[in-house]
Design an enzyme around this catalytic site. Structure first.
Site, PDB file in Angstrom:
ATOM      1  N   GLY A   1       0.804  -1.213   0.000  1.00  8.93           N
ATOM      2  CA  GLY A   1       0.000   0.000   0.000  1.00  8.93           C
ATOM      3  C   GLY A   1       0.840   1.268   0.000  1.00  8.93           C
ATOM      4  O   GLY A   1       0.368   2.327  -0.431  1.00  8.93           O
TER       5      GLY A   1
ATOM      6  N   GLU B   1       1.527   1.803  -3.521  1.00  8.32           N
ATOM      7  CA  GLU B   1       0.253   2.192  -4.144  1.00  8.32           C
ATOM      8  C   GLU B   1      -0.115   3.637  -3.806  1.00  8.32           C
ATOM      9  O   GLU B   1      -0.608   4.378  -4.655  1.00  8.32           O
ATOM     10  CB  GLU B   1      -0.845   1.222  -3.681  1.00  8.32           C
ATOM     11  CG  GLU B   1      -0.651  -0.174  -4.256  1.00  8.32           C
ATOM     12  CD  GLU B   1      -1.544  -1.221  -3.608  1.00  8.32           C
ATOM     13  OE1 GLU B   1      -1.515  -1.330  -2.360  1.00  8.32           O
ATOM     14  OE2 GLU B   1      -2.261  -1.928  -4.327  1.00  8.32           O
TER      15      GLU B   1
ATOM     16  N   GLU C   1       2.683  -8.238  -1.462  1.00  2.00           N
ATOM     17  CA  GLU C   1       1.475  -8.811  -0.853  1.00  2.00           C
ATOM     18  C   GLU C   1       1.372 -10.312  -1.054  1.00  2.00           C
ATOM     19  O   GLU C   1       0.816 -11.027  -0.223  1.00  2.00           O
ATOM     20  CB  GLU C   1       0.214  -8.131  -1.435  1.00  2.00           C
ATOM     21  CG  GLU C   1       0.009  -6.690  -0.988  1.00  2.00           C
ATOM     22  CD  GLU C   1       0.668  -5.672  -1.895  1.00  2.00           C
ATOM     23  OE1 GLU C   1       1.608  -6.028  -2.645  1.00  2.00           O
ATOM     24  OE2 GLU C   1       0.254  -4.494  -1.847  1.00  2.00           O
TER      25      GLU C   1
END
Ligand code: CAA
Length: 257
Positions: A108, A111, A131
């Protein structure tokens, strides 16, 4: 307004957000994401802010979603809470956002950086979508944004193996716009954000909107969109000022309208 997980300040026309959960390498828990959205709401509404800068620490921009918070979730909870949707609000912001990334930008964290408009990387930055090692895949746009940015081969490799790439590889791949010595990252990032913030705000916002259109439409449609917005810019006082200032050989004094 108090923040538990962020440091938020305005420097001149730059809104600065520093992710601040050092004990968890800035892992993005729900409090942090809610606070980030609150800070960005404030900057969007503040006419005195022309550009936002998001950064982390020297060790980590953000090491991903908070695994400890996520580990006990089940499918109905994640579906009903629309888990992750709040993150996407970062990508819907209209003012330009620069990410200054040092250390880990993983999962994240990578991201989040990709939701920003420009990524400046310290030479110690490391990017990845690990992930898969946790038994999941990227859930905040990683399989989509990373693929559009670096292409299928590298995105597949990063998402399927969890391998990290260093700042140089990230620059070669088009993920980051520049690599900067770690000690100079914040000064350079502030300079970039200040430069953007010194431009006409509506023109900078329309420029951001137009560049982003390239990701969401055909070339012909994108060119048509660009042309309409370009024509519309001639209705602004800042176009008059910008061009007149060039003719008169003086710096432009934009009024932001
Ligand atoms: N969530 C929660 N806590 C985290 C975290 C995360 N994503 N990343 C690090 N931390 C915590 C660690 O648990 C540790 O806490 P304790 O001291 O309480 O044990 C602390 O931060 C320091 O981390 P490490 O001791 O692991 O530091 P390190 O330097 O040895 O390793 C690292 C650094 C390689 C980044 C390692 O911490 C790591 O692999 N972190 C997880 C990275 C990851 O898998 N990110 C993806 C998350 S899933 C996701 O993001 C889903 C999505 O797409 C939305």
């Amino acid at each position: 307004m108090a923040y538990e997980t962020l440091l938020v300040e305005t420097r001149g026309r730059v809104g600065l957000v520093t992710l601040n959960r050092p004990q968890a390498l800035n892992a993005l828990n729900s409090t942090l994401v809610a606070e980030l959205n609150r800070a960005l709401d404030g900057f969007e509404a503040d006419p005195g802010v022309g550009c936002v800068l998001i950064t982390g620490s020297e060790k980590a921009f953000a090491a991903g979603a908070d695994i400890k918070e996520m580990s006990g979730l089940n499918f109905p909870q994640t579906y009903l809470d629309d888990f992750i949707t709040a993150w996407d609000r970062v990508s819907q912001r209209r003012k330009p956002i620069v990410a200054a990334v040092a250390g880990f930008a993983l999962g994240g964290g990578c991201e989040l950086a990709m939701m920003c408009d420009i990524i400046l990387a310290a030479d110690n930055a490391r990017f990845g979508q690990p992930e898969i090692k946790l038994g999941v895949m990227p859930g905040a746009g990683g399989t989509q944004r990373l693929t559009r940015i670096v292409g299928k081969a590298k995105a597949m490799e990063l998402c399927l193996t969890g391998r990290m790439m260093d700042a140089q590889e990230a620059e070669r791949s088009g993920l980051v716009s520049r690599v900067i010595p770690a000690a100079e990252l914040m000064a350079e990032a502030m300079k970039t954000a200040e430069t953007i913030a010194s431009m006409s705000l509506p023109i900078a916002m329309m420029t951001k909107e137009s560049v982003n259109r390239a990701y969401e439409t055909t070339l012909a449609e994108g060119i048509r969109f660009e042309r309409r917005v370009f024509h519309a810019m001639f209705a602004t006082a800042d176009q008059k000022e910008g061009m007149q200032a060039f003719v008169e050989k003086r710096p432009a004094g934009f009024q932001n309208r």
